[in-house]
Motif scaffolding. Sequence first.
Motif, PDB file in Angstrom:
ATOM      1  N   GLY A  56      11.440  -8.008  26.887  1.00 47.79           N
ATOM      2  CA  GLY A  56      10.667  -8.652  28.015  1.00 47.79           C
ATOM      3  C   GLY A  56      10.562 -10.462  27.888  1.00 47.79           C
ATOM      4  O   GLY A  56      11.393 -10.699  27.279  1.00 47.79           O
ATOM      5  N   LEU A  57       9.923 -10.932  28.647  1.00 44.17           N
ATOM      6  CA  LEU A  57       9.601 -12.297  28.675  1.00 44.17           C
ATOM      7  C   LEU A  57       8.509 -12.774  27.949  1.00 44.17           C
ATOM      8  O   LEU A  57       7.340 -12.177  28.048  1.00 44.17           O
ATOM      9  CB  LEU A  57       9.569 -12.873  30.235  1.00 44.17           C
ATOM     10  CG  LEU A  57       9.483 -14.267  30.493  1.00 44.17           C
ATOM     11  CD1 LEU A  57      10.226 -15.026  29.680  1.00 44.17           C
ATOM     12  CD2 LEU A  57       9.074 -14.603  31.660  1.00 44.17           C
ATOM     13  N   VAL A  58       8.750 -13.913  27.105  1.00 41.59           N
ATOM     14  CA  VAL A  58       7.634 -14.277  26.215  1.00 41.59           C
ATOM     15  C   VAL A  58       7.739 -15.754  26.133  1.00 41.59           C
ATOM     16  O   VAL A  58       8.774 -16.440  26.258  1.00 41.59           O
ATOM     17  CB  VAL A  58       7.673 -13.491  24.797  1.00 41.59           C
ATOM     18  CG1 VAL A  58       8.809 -13.923  24.003  1.00 41.59           C
ATOM     19  CG2 VAL A  58       6.283 -13.889  24.291  1.00 41.59           C
ATOM     20  N   GLN A  59       6.541 -16.333  25.990  1.00 42.22           N
ATOM     21  CA  GLN A  59       6.685 -17.809  25.769  1.00 42.22           C
ATOM     22  C   GLN A  59       6.997 -18.260  24.426  1.00 42.22           C
ATOM     23  O   GLN A  59       6.684 -17.487  23.376  1.00 42.22           O
ATOM     24  CB  GLN A  59       5.141 -18.425  26.060  1.00 42.22           C
ATOM     25  CG  GLN A  59       4.884 -18.421  27.543  1.00 42.22           C
ATOM     26  CD  GLN A  59       3.559 -19.038  27.703  1.00 42.22           C
ATOM     27  OE1 GLN A  59       2.928 -19.359  27.091  1.00 42.22           O
ATOM     28  NE2 GLN A  59       3.371 -19.328  29.271  1.00 42.22           N
ATOM     29  N   LEU A 108       6.781 -10.252  20.173  1.00 42.24           N
ATOM     30  CA  LEU A 108       7.155  -9.037  20.637  1.00 42.24           C
ATOM     31  C   LEU A 108       7.467  -7.966  19.569  1.00 42.24           C
ATOM     32  O   LEU A 108       7.866  -8.191  18.578  1.00 42.24           O
ATOM     33  CB  LEU A 108       8.571  -9.252  21.346  1.00 42.24           C
ATOM     34  CG  LEU A 108       8.431  -9.938  22.637  1.00 42.24           C
ATOM     35  CD1 LEU A 108      10.040  -9.988  23.495  1.00 42.24           C
ATOM     36  CD2 LEU A 108       7.709  -8.920  23.917  1.00 42.24           C
ATOM     37  N   ARG A 109       7.241  -6.785  19.993  1.00 42.45           N
ATOM     38  CA  ARG A 109       7.625  -5.640  19.081  1.00 42.45           C
ATOM     39  C   ARG A 109       8.759  -4.611  19.860  1.00 42.45           C
ATOM     40  O   ARG A 109       8.481  -4.143  20.799  1.00 42.45           O
ATOM     41  CB  ARG A 109       6.321  -4.717  18.843  1.00 42.45           C
ATOM     42  CG  ARG A 109       6.488  -3.843  17.732  1.00 42.45           C
ATOM     43  CD  ARG A 109       5.354  -3.011  17.391  1.00 42.45           C
ATOM     44  NE  ARG A 109       5.340  -2.254  16.283  1.00 42.45           N
ATOM     45  CZ  ARG A 109       5.038  -1.000  16.469  1.00 42.45           C
ATOM     46  NH1 ARG A 109       4.411  -0.500  17.256  1.00 42.45           N
ATOM     47  NH2 ARG A 109       4.925  -0.130  15.095  1.00 42.45           N
ATOM     48  N   MET A 157       6.619 -15.731  16.508  1.00 44.27           N
ATOM     49  CA  MET A 157       7.025 -17.193  16.378  1.00 44.27           C
ATOM     50  C   MET A 157       8.263 -17.343  16.986  1.00 44.27           C
ATOM     51  O   MET A 157       9.201 -18.142  16.779  1.00 44.27           O
ATOM     52  CB  MET A 157       6.940 -17.752  15.022  1.00 44.27           C
ATOM     53  CG  MET A 157       5.415 -17.880  14.458  1.00 44.27           C
ATOM     54  SD  MET A 157       5.416 -18.874  12.832  1.00 44.27           S
ATOM     55  CE  MET A 157       6.286 -17.588  11.919  1.00 44.27           C
ATOM     56  N   LEU A 158       8.613 -16.758  18.275  1.00 40.22           N
ATOM     57  CA  LEU A 158       9.761 -16.574  18.976  1.00 40.22           C
ATOM     58  C   LEU A 158      10.302 -17.997  19.441  1.00 40.22           C
ATOM     59  O   LEU A 158       9.277 -18.780  19.819  1.00 40.22           O
ATOM     60  CB  LEU A 158       9.725 -15.592  19.987  1.00 40.22           C
ATOM     61  CG  LEU A 158       9.762 -14.133  19.374  1.00 40.22           C
ATOM     62  CD1 LEU A 158       9.543 -12.923  20.442  1.00 40.22           C
ATOM     63  CD2 LEU A 158      11.345 -13.758  18.920  1.00 40.22           C
ATOM     64  N   LYS A 159      11.557 -18.385  19.455  1.00 37.58           N
ATOM     65  CA  LYS A 159      11.947 -19.484  19.874  1.00 37.58           C
ATOM     66  C   LYS A 159      12.929 -19.288  20.996  1.00 37.58           C
ATOM     67  O   LYS A 159      13.500 -18.217  21.400  1.00 37.58           O
ATOM     68  CB  LYS A 159      12.738 -20.268  18.704  1.00 37.58           C
ATOM     69  CG  LYS A 159      11.981 -20.320  17.689  1.00 37.58           C
ATOM     70  CD  LYS A 159      12.933 -20.976  16.553  1.00 37.58           C
ATOM     71  CE  LYS A 159      11.864 -21.147  15.245  1.00 37.58           C
ATOM     72  NZ  LYS A 159      12.627 -21.596  13.823  1.00 37.58           N
ATOM     73  N   PRO A 160      13.283 -20.321  21.854  1.00 32.46           N
ATOM     74  CA  PRO A 160      14.002 -20.211  22.890  1.00 32.46           C
ATOM     75  C   PRO A 160      15.412 -19.620  22.345  1.00 32.46           C
ATOM     76  O   PRO A 160      16.370 -18.936  23.209  1.00 32.46           O
ATOM     77  CB  PRO A 160      14.306 -21.589  23.550  1.00 32.46           C
ATOM     78  CG  PRO A 160      12.735 -21.955  23.273  1.00 32.46           C
ATOM     79  CD  PRO A 160      12.455 -21.607  21.951  1.00 32.46           C
ATOM     80  N   VAL A 202      12.878 -15.859  25.670  1.00 34.52           N
ATOM     81  CA  VAL A 202      11.873 -16.572  25.238  1.00 34.52           C
ATOM     82  C   VAL A 202      11.932 -17.787  26.037  1.00 34.52           C
ATOM     83  O   VAL A 202      12.961 -18.733  25.910  1.00 34.52           O
ATOM     84  CB  VAL A 202      11.879 -16.963  23.787  1.00 34.52           C
ATOM     85  CG1 VAL A 202      10.851 -17.827  23.507  1.00 34.52           C
ATOM     86  CG2 VAL A 202      12.118 -15.589  22.796  1.00 34.52           C
ATOM     87  N   SER A 203      10.847 -18.186  26.958  1.00 37.15           N
ATOM     88  CA  SER A 203      11.002 -19.492  27.648  1.00 37.15           C
ATOM     89  C   SER A 203       9.504 -19.616  28.127  1.00 37.15           C
ATOM     90  O   SER A 203       8.588 -18.695  28.341  1.00 37.15           O
ATOM     91  CB  SER A 203      12.029 -19.021  28.995  1.00 37.15           C
ATOM     92  OG  SER A 203      11.794 -19.976  29.908  1.00 37.15           O
ATOM     93  N   SER A 204       9.324 -20.914  28.570  1.00 33.02           N
ATOM     94  CA  SER A 204       8.097 -21.311  29.153  1.00 33.02           C
ATOM     95  C   SER A 204       8.138 -21.551  30.565  1.00 33.02           C
ATOM     96  O   SER A 204       7.179 -21.668  31.256  1.00 33.02           O
ATOM     97  CB  SER A 204       7.597 -22.787  28.562  1.00 33.02           C
ATOM     98  OG  SER A 204       8.614 -23.470  28.663  1.00 33.02           O
TER      99      SER A 204
END
Length: 116
Positions: free
Chosen positions: A10-13, A18-19, A84-87, A114-116
């Motif tokens: 999915g989408l996360v900041q 995410l799992r 601690m996901l990164k773009p 991974v996006s803001s």
Amino acid sequence: QVQLVESGGGLVQPGGSLRLSCAASGSISSISAMGWYRQAPGKQRELVARIFSSGSTYYLDSMKGRLTISRDNAKMTVFLQMNMLKPEDTAVYYCHLLLRNTSDYWGQGTQVTVSS
């Protein structure tokens, strides 16, 4: 036939978690390892994490300290906790099953963005 069903993308900041889950089913003989690969646009597919039948694990250097791979043997399911996901972690993540007879199988892939 062997099937791998993935879920959890999915989408996360940035900085989020995410799992991912992958459940294997079908005519599965002895498992050697289960793991996750990823492929970003324009890049080669790379191994992110793997858990062997012995319980030993492997993690991609760039993601060490941010990943935990685990499994439920009874349910033939593997999990990937990503923190601690990164773009730059944005990619399609694929579940991979390796059997002792060297046969291997792939899931359909799950998008992680991974996006803001």
